[in-house]
Scaffold this motif. Sequence first.
Motif, PDB file in Angstrom:
ATOM      1  N   LEU A 123       2.036 -50.598 -10.750  1.00 30.43           N
ATOM      2  CA  LEU A 123       1.229 -49.518 -10.201  1.00 30.43           C
ATOM      3  C   LEU A 123       1.362 -49.616  -8.695  1.00 30.43           C
ATOM      4  CD1 LEU A 123      -0.745 -47.250 -10.938  1.00 30.43           C
ATOM      5  CD2 LEU A 123      -2.591 -48.905 -10.617  1.00 30.43           C
ATOM      6  N   PHE A 124       1.720 -48.508  -8.042  1.00 32.38           N
ATOM      7  CA  PHE A 124       2.097 -48.554  -6.632  1.00 32.38           C
ATOM      8  C   PHE A 124       1.302 -47.545  -5.821  1.00 32.38           C
ATOM      9  CE2 PHE A 124       5.023 -47.114  -3.208  1.00 32.38           C
ATOM     10  CZ  PHE A 124       5.082 -48.300  -2.500  1.00 32.38           C
ATOM     11  N   TYR A 125       0.707 -48.031  -4.740  1.00 32.15           N
ATOM     12  CA  TYR A 125       0.031 -47.200  -3.746  1.00 32.15           C
ATOM     13  C   TYR A 125       0.904 -47.200  -2.496  1.00 32.15           C
ATOM     14  CZ  TYR A 125      -4.193 -47.587  -6.600  1.00 32.15           C
ATOM     15  OH  TYR A 125      -5.097 -47.531  -7.630  1.00 32.15           O
ATOM     16  N   PRO A 126       1.571 -46.091  -2.168  1.00 34.27           N
ATOM     17  CA  PRO A 126       2.505 -46.080  -1.037  1.00 34.27           C
ATOM     18  C   PRO A 126       1.807 -46.231   0.307  1.00 34.27           C
ATOM     19  CG  PRO A 126       2.297 -43.892  -1.989  1.00 34.27           C
ATOM     20  CD  PRO A 126       1.508 -44.811  -2.850  1.00 34.27           C
ATOM     21  N   GLY A 127       2.505 -46.894   1.221  1.00 36.85           N
ATOM     22  CA  GLY A 127       2.030 -47.052   2.585  1.00 36.85           C
ATOM     23  C   GLY A 127       2.871 -46.217   3.533  1.00 36.85           C
ATOM     24  N   PRO A 128       2.664 -46.372   4.835  1.00 33.77           N
ATOM     25  CA  PRO A 128       3.378 -45.562   5.827  1.00 33.77           C
ATOM     26  C   PRO A 128       4.876 -45.844   5.892  1.00 33.77           C
ATOM     27  CG  PRO A 128       2.046 -47.240   6.903  1.00 33.77           C
ATOM     28  CD  PRO A 128       1.699 -47.279   5.447  1.00 33.77           C
ATOM     29  N   GLU A 129       5.322 -46.966   5.347  1.00 32.90           N
ATOM     30  CA  GLU A 129       6.741 -47.306   5.361  1.00 32.90           C
ATOM     31  C   GLU A 129       7.481 -46.745   4.136  1.00 32.90           C
ATOM     32  OE1 GLU A 129       4.617 -50.278   2.946  1.00 32.90           O
ATOM     33  OE2 GLU A 129       4.206 -49.374   4.863  1.00 32.90           O
ATOM     34  N   THR A 130       6.790 -45.921   3.354  1.00 26.99           N
ATOM     35  CA  THR A 130       7.320 -45.389   2.099  1.00 26.99           C
ATOM     36  C   THR A 130       7.641 -43.911   2.214  1.00 26.99           C
ATOM     37  OG1 THR A 130       5.898 -46.950   0.913  1.00 26.99           O
ATOM     38  CG2 THR A 130       6.799 -45.121  -0.364  1.00 26.99           C
ATOM     39  N   HIS A 131       8.753 -43.505   1.586  1.00 32.58           N
ATOM     40  CA  HIS A 131       9.022 -42.076   1.433  1.00 32.58           C
ATOM     41  C   HIS A 131       9.553 -41.813   0.025  1.00 32.58           C
ATOM     42  CE1 HIS A 131      13.048 -43.420   2.809  1.00 32.58           C
ATOM     43  NE2 HIS A 131      13.504 -42.434   2.067  1.00 32.58           N
ATOM     44  N   VAL A 132       9.487 -40.551  -0.379  1.00 32.68           N
ATOM     45  CA  VAL A 132       9.896 -40.132  -1.708  1.00 32.68           C
ATOM     46  C   VAL A 132      11.133 -39.253  -1.585  1.00 32.68           C
ATOM     47  CG1 VAL A 132       9.224 -38.772  -3.737  1.00 32.68           C
ATOM     48  CG2 VAL A 132       7.557 -40.263  -2.634  1.00 32.68           C
ATOM     49  N   GLU A 133      12.101 -39.506  -2.456  1.00 27.59           N
ATOM     50  CA  GLU A 133      13.306 -38.678  -2.527  1.00 27.59           C
ATOM     51  C   GLU A 133      13.311 -37.985  -3.884  1.00 27.59           C
ATOM     52  OE1 GLU A 133      16.486 -41.469  -2.019  1.00 27.59           O
ATOM     53  OE2 GLU A 133      16.098 -41.680   0.134  1.00 27.59           O
ATOM     54  N   PRO A 134      13.611 -36.701  -3.911  1.00 28.02           N
ATOM     55  CA  PRO A 134      13.628 -35.982  -5.198  1.00 28.02           C
ATOM     56  C   PRO A 134      14.649 -36.585  -6.151  1.00 28.02           C
ATOM     57  CG  PRO A 134      13.977 -34.470  -3.357  1.00 28.02           C
ATOM     58  CD  PRO A 134      13.980 -35.851  -2.794  1.00 28.02           C
ATOM     59  N   GLY A 135      14.314 -36.586  -7.415  1.00 27.18           N
ATOM     60  CA  GLY A 135      15.223 -37.098  -8.421  1.00 27.18           C
ATOM     61  C   GLY A 135      15.477 -36.081  -9.507  1.00 27.18           C
ATOM     62  N   HIS A 136      16.654 -36.104 -10.083  1.00 31.46           N
ATOM     63  CA  HIS A 136      17.008 -35.262 -11.226  1.00 31.46           C
ATOM     64  C   HIS A 136      16.813 -33.772 -10.945  1.00 31.46           C
ATOM     65  CE1 HIS A 136      17.343 -38.979 -13.367  1.00 31.46           C
ATOM     66  NE2 HIS A 136      16.083 -39.251 -13.170  1.00 31.46           N
ATOM     67  N   GLY A 137      17.017 -33.329  -9.715  1.00 35.02           N
ATOM     68  CA  GLY A 137      16.917 -31.911  -9.394  1.00 35.02           C
ATOM     69  C   GLY A 137      15.501 -31.389  -9.309  1.00 35.02           C
ATOM     70  N   LYS A 138      14.504 -32.271  -9.405  1.00 26.73           N
ATOM     71  CA  LYS A 138      13.109 -31.837  -9.298  1.00 26.73           C
ATOM     72  C   LYS A 138      12.679 -31.894  -7.846  1.00 26.73           C
ATOM     73  CE  LYS A 138      11.797 -33.764 -13.742  1.00 26.73           C
ATOM     74  NZ  LYS A 138      10.962 -34.750 -14.413  1.00 26.73           N
ATOM     75  N   PRO A 139      11.887 -30.932  -7.403  1.00 31.34           N
ATOM     76  CA  PRO A 139      11.436 -30.997  -6.016  1.00 31.34           C
ATOM     77  C   PRO A 139      10.451 -32.140  -5.804  1.00 31.34           C
ATOM     78  CG  PRO A 139      10.461 -29.114  -7.143  1.00 31.34           C
ATOM     79  CD  PRO A 139      11.432 -29.759  -8.104  1.00 31.34           C
ATOM     80  N   GLY A 140      10.570 -32.802  -4.689  1.00 36.37           N
ATOM     81  CA  GLY A 140       9.644 -33.847  -4.283  1.00 36.37           C
ATOM     82  C   GLY A 140       9.408 -33.690  -2.795  1.00 36.37           C
ATOM     83  N   THR A 141       8.407 -34.345  -2.275  1.00 31.42           N
ATOM     84  CA  THR A 141       8.155 -34.243  -0.856  1.00 31.42           C
ATOM     85  C   THR A 141       8.051 -35.621  -0.250  1.00 31.42           C
ATOM     86  OG1 THR A 141       5.770 -34.220  -1.119  1.00 31.42           O
ATOM     87  CG2 THR A 141       6.860 -32.089  -1.135  1.00 31.42           C
ATOM     88  N   ALA A 142       8.222 -35.678   1.038  1.00 29.95           N
ATOM     89  CA  ALA A 142       8.085 -36.937   1.762  1.00 29.95           C
ATOM     90  C   ALA A 142       6.926 -36.839   2.735  1.00 29.95           C
ATOM     91  CB  ALA A 142       9.386 -37.247   2.492  1.00 29.95           C
ATOM     92  N   ASN A 143       5.857 -36.179   2.343  1.00 35.22           N
ATOM     93  CA  ASN A 143       4.701 -35.989   3.227  1.00 35.22           C
ATOM     94  C   ASN A 143       3.891 -37.240   3.316  1.00 35.22           C
ATOM     95  OD1 ASN A 143       5.499 -33.427   3.641  1.00 35.22           O
ATOM     96  ND2 ASN A 143       4.103 -32.548   2.140  1.00 35.22           N
TER      97      ASN A 143
END
Length: 69
Positions: free
Chosen positions: A49-69
Motif C-alpha cells: 500500500l503506497f502513499y506517494p510523496g513529492p518525489e513521486t510521479h505517475v506515468e500512464p500505462g496501457h493507453g489509459k490516461p494518467g496524471t502527474a499532478n
Amino acid sequence: MKARIGDRVVVEALRLGAERRIGIITGVDHQDGSPPYRVHWLSDGRTTLFYPGPETHVEPGHGKPGTAN
C-alpha cells in the motif's frame, strides 16, 4: 495526484547512489484516482500500500490516461 490501475509509479532517488523505484498500480480504492494505491514493485516483486510523496510521479500505462499532478 490521480492514477488508474495499470499506471506506473516512479519514485525518484533522493540520495546520491540510490536507485529510483518503479511499480505498477494494481489497486485504486477511490473512484477519483486519489491515493493510497496498491503497487507491485518491479525491483523485488512485492505489493504494498503506497502513499506517494513529492518525489513521486505517475506515468500512464496501457493507453489509459494518467496524471502527474
